[in-house]
Design a protein around this motif. Structure first.
Motif, PDB file in Angstrom:
ATOM      1  N   THR A   6       0.862  -1.178   0.000  1.00 15.09           N
ATOM      2  CA  THR A   6       0.000   0.000   0.000  1.00 15.09           C
ATOM      3  C   THR A   6       0.900   1.230   0.000  1.00 15.09           C
ATOM      4  OG1 THR A   6      -0.137   0.363   2.387  1.00 15.09           O
ATOM      5  CG2 THR A   6      -1.633  -1.275   1.440  1.00 15.09           C
ATOM      6  N   GLY A   7       0.398   2.325  -0.560  1.00 19.96           N
ATOM      7  CA  GLY A   7       1.244   3.519  -0.664  1.00 19.96           C
ATOM      8  C   GLY A   7       2.354   3.331  -1.671  1.00 19.96           C
ATOM      9  N   GLY A   8       2.141   2.450  -2.630  1.00 20.55           N
ATOM     10  CA  GLY A   8       3.197   2.104  -3.589  1.00 20.55           C
ATOM     11  C   GLY A   8       3.325   3.030  -4.771  1.00 20.55           C
ATOM     12  N   THR A   9       2.533   4.104  -4.805  1.00 23.18           N
ATOM     13  CA  THR A   9       2.612   5.040  -5.932  1.00 23.18           C
ATOM     14  C   THR A   9       3.182   6.392  -5.522  1.00 23.18           C
ATOM     15  OG1 THR A   9       0.335   5.783  -5.553  1.00 23.18           O
ATOM     16  CG2 THR A   9       0.644   3.933  -7.067  1.00 23.18           C
ATOM     17  N   GLY A  10       3.593   6.528  -4.273  1.00 21.11           N
ATOM     18  CA  GLY A  10       4.090   7.804  -3.779  1.00 21.11           C
ATOM     19  C   GLY A  10       5.595   7.970  -3.878  1.00 21.11           C
ATOM     20  N   PHE A  11       6.092   8.978  -3.181  1.00 23.44           N
ATOM     21  CA  PHE A  11       7.503   9.371  -3.197  1.00 23.44           C
ATOM     22  C   PHE A  11       8.422   8.223  -2.787  1.00 23.44           C
ATOM     23  CE2 PHE A  11      10.888  11.490  -0.495  1.00 23.44           C
ATOM     24  CZ  PHE A  11      11.693  11.880  -1.556  1.00 23.44           C
ATOM     25  N   ILE A  12       8.026   7.482  -1.775  1.00 23.69           N
ATOM     26  CA  ILE A  12       8.800   6.322  -1.322  1.00 23.69           C
ATOM     27  C   ILE A  12       8.407   5.077  -2.101  1.00 23.69           C
ATOM     28  CG2 ILE A  12       9.299   4.819   0.652  1.00 23.69           C
ATOM     29  CD1 ILE A  12       8.686   7.284   2.454  1.00 23.69           C
ATOM     30  N   GLY A  13       7.108   4.908  -2.312  1.00 21.74           N
ATOM     31  CA  GLY A  13       6.594   3.694  -2.924  1.00 21.74           C
ATOM     32  C   GLY A  13       7.110   3.417  -4.323  1.00 21.74           C
ATOM     33  N   THR A  31      -4.383   0.593  -4.358  1.00 18.57           N
ATOM     34  CA  THR A  31      -4.474   2.032  -4.560  1.00 18.57           C
ATOM     35  C   THR A  31      -5.928   2.443  -4.714  1.00 18.57           C
ATOM     36  OG1 THR A  31      -3.793   3.868  -6.004  1.00 18.57           O
ATOM     37  CG2 THR A  31      -4.127   1.733  -7.049  1.00 18.57           C
ATOM     38  N   ARG A  32      -6.209   3.714  -4.464  1.00 20.18           N
ATOM     39  CA  ARG A  32      -7.588   4.189  -4.582  1.00 20.18           C
ATOM     40  C   ARG A  32      -8.056   4.245  -6.027  1.00 20.18           C
ATOM     41  NH1 ARG A  32      -6.989   9.466  -0.832  1.00 20.18           N
ATOM     42  NH2 ARG A  32      -4.952   9.371  -1.806  1.00 20.18           N
ATOM     43  N   ASN A  33      -7.118   4.336  -6.977  1.00 22.66           N
ATOM     44  CA  ASN A  33      -7.498   4.482  -8.385  1.00 22.66           C
ATOM     45  C   ASN A  33      -6.636   3.586  -9.272  1.00 22.66           C
ATOM     46  OD1 ASN A  33      -8.505   5.336 -10.827  1.00 22.66           O
ATOM     47  ND2 ASN A  33      -7.651   7.413 -10.709  1.00 22.66           N
ATOM     48  N   PRO A  34      -6.935   2.289  -9.316  1.00 25.15           N
ATOM     49  CA  PRO A  34      -6.119   1.359 -10.118  1.00 25.15           C
ATOM     50  C   PRO A  34      -6.089   1.696 -11.607  1.00 25.15           C
ATOM     51  CG  PRO A  34      -7.608   0.165  -8.649  1.00 25.15           C
ATOM     52  CD  PRO A  34      -8.022   1.599  -8.610  1.00 25.15           C
ATOM     53  N   LYS A  35      -7.172   2.245 -12.143  1.00 24.95           N
ATOM     54  CA  LYS A  35      -7.232   2.558 -13.578  1.00 24.95           C
ATOM     55  C   LYS A  35      -6.165   3.571 -13.979  1.00 24.95           C
ATOM     56  CE  LYS A  35     -12.129   1.520 -14.325  1.00 24.95           C
ATOM     57  NZ  LYS A  35     -13.440   2.062 -14.772  1.00 24.95           N
ATOM     58  N   LYS A  36      -5.792   4.417 -13.056  1.00 29.39           N
ATOM     59  CA  LYS A  36      -4.775   5.432 -13.322  1.00 29.39           C
ATOM     60  C   LYS A  36      -3.429   4.802 -13.674  1.00 29.39           C
ATOM     61  CE  LYS A  36      -2.619   9.465 -11.098  1.00 29.39           C
ATOM     62  NZ  LYS A  36      -2.573  10.287  -9.852  1.00 29.39           N
ATOM     63  N   ALA A  42       1.557  -5.289 -15.414  1.00 29.31           N
ATOM     64  CA  ALA A  42       2.289  -6.298 -16.177  1.00 29.31           C
ATOM     65  C   ALA A  42       2.115  -7.632 -15.461  1.00 29.31           C
ATOM     66  CB  ALA A  42       3.767  -5.924 -16.281  1.00 29.31           C
ATOM     67  N   SER A  43       2.761  -8.673 -15.992  1.00 27.82           N
ATOM     68  CA  SER A  43       2.629  -9.993 -15.378  1.00 27.82           C
ATOM     69  C   SER A  43       3.192 -10.023 -13.965  1.00 27.82           C
ATOM     70  CB  SER A  43       3.336 -11.047 -16.236  1.00 27.82           C
ATOM     71  OG  SER A  43       4.716 -10.718 -16.370  1.00 27.82           O
ATOM     72  N   ASN A  44       4.165  -9.131 -13.688  1.00 28.43           N
ATOM     73  CA  ASN A  44       4.783  -9.120 -12.361  1.00 28.43           C
ATOM     74  C   ASN A  44       4.362  -7.909 -11.515  1.00 28.43           C
ATOM     75  OD1 ASN A  44       6.103  -7.239 -13.911  1.00 28.43           O
ATOM     76  ND2 ASN A  44       8.164  -7.815 -13.204  1.00 28.43           N
ATOM     77  N   GLN A  45       3.361  -7.152 -11.990  1.00 31.40           N
ATOM     78  CA  GLN A  45       2.905  -5.987 -11.234  1.00 31.40           C
ATOM     79  C   GLN A  45       1.438  -5.702 -11.551  1.00 31.40           C
ATOM     80  OE1 GLN A  45       4.864  -1.830 -10.093  1.00 31.40           O
ATOM     81  NE2 GLN A  45       4.453  -1.915 -12.268  1.00 31.40           N
ATOM     82  N   ARG A  46       0.605  -5.753 -10.509  1.00 34.61           N
ATOM     83  CA  ARG A  46      -0.815  -5.464 -10.686  1.00 34.61           C
ATOM     84  C   ARG A  46      -1.263  -4.388  -9.704  1.00 34.61           C
ATOM     85  NH1 ARG A  46      -4.273  -8.867  -9.020  1.00 34.61           N
ATOM     86  NH2 ARG A  46      -2.920 -10.305  -7.851  1.00 34.61           N
ATOM     87  N   PHE A  47      -2.285  -3.629 -10.108  1.00 40.14           N
ATOM     88  CA  PHE A  47      -2.857  -2.595  -9.248  1.00 40.14           C
ATOM     89  C   PHE A  47      -4.304  -2.964  -8.952  1.00 40.14           C
ATOM     90  CE2 PHE A  47       0.669  -0.725 -11.423  1.00 40.14           C
ATOM     91  CZ  PHE A  47       1.232   0.170 -10.523  1.00 40.14           C
ATOM     92  N   VAL A  48      -4.647  -2.980  -7.672  1.00 37.86           N
ATOM     93  CA  VAL A  48      -6.007  -3.336  -7.268  1.00 37.86           C
ATOM     94  C   VAL A  48      -6.569  -2.242  -6.363  1.00 37.86           C
ATOM     95  CG1 VAL A  48      -5.517  -5.805  -7.444  1.00 37.86           C
ATOM     96  CG2 VAL A  48      -5.266  -4.644  -5.225  1.00 37.86           C
ATOM     97  N   SER A  49      -7.881  -2.274  -6.188  1.00 38.15           N
ATOM     98  CA  SER A  49      -8.577  -1.283  -5.373  1.00 38.15           C
ATOM     99  C   SER A  49      -8.750  -1.783  -3.946  1.00 38.15           C
ATOM    100  CB  SER A  49      -9.941  -0.987  -5.996  1.00 38.15           C
ATOM    101  OG  SER A  49     -10.775  -0.307  -5.084  1.00 38.15           O
TER     102      SER A  49
END
Length: 299
Positions: A6-13, A31-36, A42-49
């Protein structure tokens, strides 16, 4: 490994994700907005709500790293902002623990962030992990945040709480505010300059966040900062030297208090942490000295 973040899209993440992906791990980022972030999937990285099936995600996770939380800086802490700061940390952590509790197969380790602010303004006192939490707002947030995460220990998950100091790197954190005045020859210390800053280079922070996954001896709270905290005067002087700029335009504490109110405390308060647990368990810093860290960042 399969790692839930969690928090994987920020300055540290962002830096954390790059490091983990290069090491061959599979990541799921809540993340709050996976579509963004569809282009980054990719096969080794997914974004979920947060509304997705986190129980099944938890059953596939070997480790969970929790960095979620509203930004502390850039605005006054009125009651609404305080509530948002508090709830963004407590609610997200509670949701993760509840998902672990419902999962048949549970992660082996839960790395749930905390902050150096748990100690409050302690002047010159050297702060190891045994030091008690303070009673101000930020300390109370950190204390409750850690306690919420520790509930995962009741179901057999090892819990660690990195108490993160001031993170140094371009594009965010403290340097985002400090560098511009120096570029225009009007940089200098903030407050009286005697307060200690427990700093850490972002690359060392990422290493310290990943460190507990393979080091099972590390448990509970641990300080994440350089072994050599610096006073604000030293930080400003070193930054000026690295940038070849003067460092005598001081920003007085009362001015910050007027602009930021209580939110000025993390900047003007003094926290002199020592990363005792990291050192005992064999962690190796790449940047122990402030000048080396700033030179790496600036150049």
């Amino acid at each position: 490994m399969n790692i839930l973040i969690t928090g994987g899209t920020g300055f540290i993440g962002k830096e954390l994700r790059e490091t983990l992906l290069k090491a061959g791990n599979n990541l799921v980022i809540i993340t709050r907005n996976p579509k963004k972030y569809e282009d980054e999937s990719a096969s080794n990285q997914r974004f979920v709500s947060w509304d997705d099936d986190l129980v099944s995600e938890m059953e596939n996770a070997d480790a969970v790293i929790n960095l979620a939380g509203e930004n502390l800086f850039g605005q006054r802490w009125n009651e609404q902002v305080k509530e948002s700061i508090y709830n963004s940390r407590i609610d997200s952590t509670r949701s993760l623990v509840e998902s672990m509790r419902s999962a048949e197969k549970k992660p082996s380790v839960f790395i749930s962030a905390s902050a150096s602010g748990i100690y409050g303004d302690q002047g010159d006192t050297v702060l190891s992990e045994e030091f008690e939490a303070a009673n101000d707002f930020l300390a109370s947030v950190c204390k409750d945040w850690e306690e919420e995460s520790q509930k995962a220990g009741e179901i057999g998950v090892r819990v660690v709480n990195p108490r993160i100091g001031i993170v140094l790197e371009e594009g965010g954190g403290a340097l985002e505010k400090m560098i511009p005045p120096f570029k225009f020859f009007v940089g200098g210390p903030i407050g009286d300059g005697k307060q200690y800053m427990s700093w850490i280079h972002r690359s060392d922070l990422v290493k310290a966040l990943v460190f507990p996954i393979e080091n099972e001896k590390l448990e509970g709270a641990y300080n994440v900062c350089s072994p050599n905290p610096a006073t604000m005067n030293e930080v400003a002087e070193t930054l000026g030297d690295v940038m070849n700029r003067p460092s005598f335009f001081r920003v007085p504490k009362f001015a910050l208090d007027i602009v930021l109110g209580e939110a000025a405390q993390p900047i003007t308060g003094s926290i002199r942490m020592q990363p005792k647990k990291l050192q005992v368990t064999g962690f190796e810093f790449r940047f122990e000295e402030l000048e080396e860290a700033l030179a790496d960042i600036i150049y």
